[in-house]
Design an enzyme around this catalytic site. Structure first.
Site, short mmCIF file in Angstrom:
data_model
loop_
_atom_site.label_atom_id
_atom_site.label_comp_id
_atom_site.label_asym_id
_atom_site.label_seq_id
_atom_site.Cartn_x
_atom_site.Cartn_y
_atom_site.Cartn_z
N THR A 58 -54.67 22.70 -47.04
CA THR A 58 -56.11 22.57 -47.30
C THR A 58 -56.50 21.22 -47.92
OG1 THR A 58 -56.17 24.94 -47.68
CG2 THR A 58 -58.11 23.70 -48.36
N ASN A 108 -45.78 24.10 -49.71
CA ASN A 108 -46.63 23.87 -48.52
C ASN A 108 -48.03 23.42 -48.90
OD1 ASN A 108 -44.40 25.15 -47.40
ND2 ASN A 108 -45.63 26.31 -45.95
N SER A 139 -52.14 24.02 -52.18
CA SER A 139 -53.42 23.37 -52.54
C SER A 139 -54.11 24.15 -53.64
CB SER A 139 -54.36 23.33 -51.33
OG SER A 139 -53.81 22.53 -50.31
N HIS A 174 -53.60 30.85 -49.95
CA HIS A 174 -53.99 29.75 -49.06
C HIS A 174 -55.39 29.27 -49.42
CE1 HIS A 174 -50.99 31.04 -45.73
NE2 HIS A 174 -50.56 29.92 -46.28
N GLY A 175 -55.58 27.97 -49.44
CA GLY A 175 -56.92 27.42 -49.62
C GLY A 175 -57.16 26.89 -51.01
N ASP A 201 -45.13 26.76 -38.93
CA ASP A 201 -45.67 27.43 -40.11
C ASP A 201 -46.32 28.75 -39.69
OD1 ASP A 201 -46.41 27.43 -42.84
OD2 ASP A 201 -48.38 26.57 -42.37
N HIS A 202 -45.93 29.85 -40.33
CA HIS A 202 -46.51 31.17 -40.05
C HIS A 202 -46.44 31.60 -38.58
CE1 HIS A 202 -48.03 31.75 -44.11
NE2 HIS A 202 -48.40 30.48 -44.08
N GLY A 259 -49.40 27.90 -49.92
CA GLY A 259 -50.70 27.81 -50.59
C GLY A 259 -50.69 26.81 -51.73
P1 13P Z 1 -52.85 25.53 -48.58
O1 13P Z 1 -53.79 25.48 -47.42
O2 13P Z 1 -53.37 26.34 -49.72
O3 13P Z 1 -52.42 24.16 -48.99
O4 13P Z 1 -51.54 26.28 -48.06
C1 13P Z 1 -50.83 25.74 -47.00
C2 13P Z 1 -49.73 26.62 -46.57
O5 13P Z 1 -49.21 27.42 -47.31
C3 13P Z 1 -49.27 26.50 -45.19
O6 13P Z 1 -48.36 27.48 -44.88
#
Ligand code: 13P
Length: 290
Positions: free
Chosen positions: A239, A236, A217, A183-184, A77-78, A215
């Site tokens: 969080t 994805n 979450s 994200h978060g 991831d990333h 993101g």
């Molecule tokens: P969240 O932390 O918002 O769930 O996003 C996770 C994500 O996109 C990992 O690449």
């Protein structure tokens, strides 16, 4: 591996990508997927991979595949460089996300191109299948609980024209887009998806690549479901798993401050993470699709 996403795209459901950094989080993710007979993607960021170990993550995932017979994709991831991509590929990962979204467009394109070229070479030489994901747009936040309000500008969003150009010129299998996601989890305000923008992106790219929502979450369930209906094939989540893990741990330590057996201390964390994964699998519509 690519077939798993193709089926999701065609069947209008999404496969969840769940982050892990410890063996018990991975176990909880797999346990939920097994109960619901769902395909899953399990992911490590560079930091998470640094903690659990890349070869160790790959070995654990392989053991779970054998034990459960579930389709489990292991994804980076990333990833921010070709160097890290090469390392995870050597360790046995099945998917890589190269995130060049903070670079100027042409630089992102050039670096993503290099990654795709490398992956295709590995696929051909070693008869492996590896999914490559690129990213376009400005994805704000980090995978934690944010007290400040989320503000997303129009200019942060992925442009439909650029999305098509990027896919055609790089040959990525999947594209992570910014459509109001971040994200978060944001305590002060929920993330609202710009579904109109998603429709425009989908219209522009058709089935040329799988669309990915990072993101995941903190986004309202109705928005996520609509986005999947409109073409998102991978969502994805990180969080919400982290918050569940921490809440479980807090509860355990408060209830039994004298407990010293690690697998007992981790019981609540395991159950809480599993619960969140099960809820997401149901939301994404991937239950019963393994
Ligand atoms: P969240 O932390 O918002 O769930 O996003 C996770 C994500 O996109 C990992 O690449």
């Amino acid at each position: 591996m690519k077939e798993i996403l193709k089926k999701a795209q065609q069947g209008k459901y999404a496969v969840g990508s769940f982050n892990f950094s410890t063996a018990e989080i991975l176990k909880a993710i797999v346990a939920a997927a097994q109960e619901l007979k769902s395909p899953i993607i399990v992911s490590t960021s560079e930091g998470e991979a640094g903690f659990i170990g890349m070869r160790e993550a790959a070995a654990l995932v392989e053991a779970w595949r054998e034990a459960t017979k579930l389709p489990i994709i292991l994804n980076l991831d990333h990833g921010k460089s070709l160097e890290i991509i090469k390392k995870v590929v050597a360790a046995g990962y099945n998917a890589v996300h190269f995130d060049g979204s903070s670079l100027p467009y042409e630089k992102n394109l050039a670096q993503t191109n290099e990654v795709v070229k490398y992956i295709r070479q590995v696929e051909k030489t070693f008869d492996r299948e590896i999914i490559v994901e690129g990213e376009l747009g400005y994805l704000r936040g980090a995978s934690s609980l944010h007290k400040e309000k989320l503000e997303i500008k129009e200019s942060d969003l992925t442009s439909p024209e650029q999305a098509l150009d990027f896919i055609e010129r790089t040959g990525v299998d999947s594209l992570a887009v910014v459509i109001g996601n971040a994200h978060g989890v944001f305590a002060a305000g929920e993330e609202k998806l710009h579904l109109k923008r998603l429709a425009e992106i989908k219209e522009a790219i058709g089935d040329k690549a799988f669309l990915v929502l990072h993101g995941g979450s903190g986004i309202p369930a109705e928005d996520v479901k609509k986005a999947i209906e409109m073409g998102i094939a991978k969502v994805n989540i990180n969080t919400e798993l982290r918050l569940a893990y921490k809440a479980g741990l807090d509860k355990e330590l408060a209830e039994k401050p004298d407990e010293t057996t690690p697998y007992k201390i981790l019981e609540h964390s395991f159950e809480e993470v599993k619960k969140v994964v099960a809820e997401k699998i149901r939301m994404f519509g991937s239950a019963g699709k393994a």
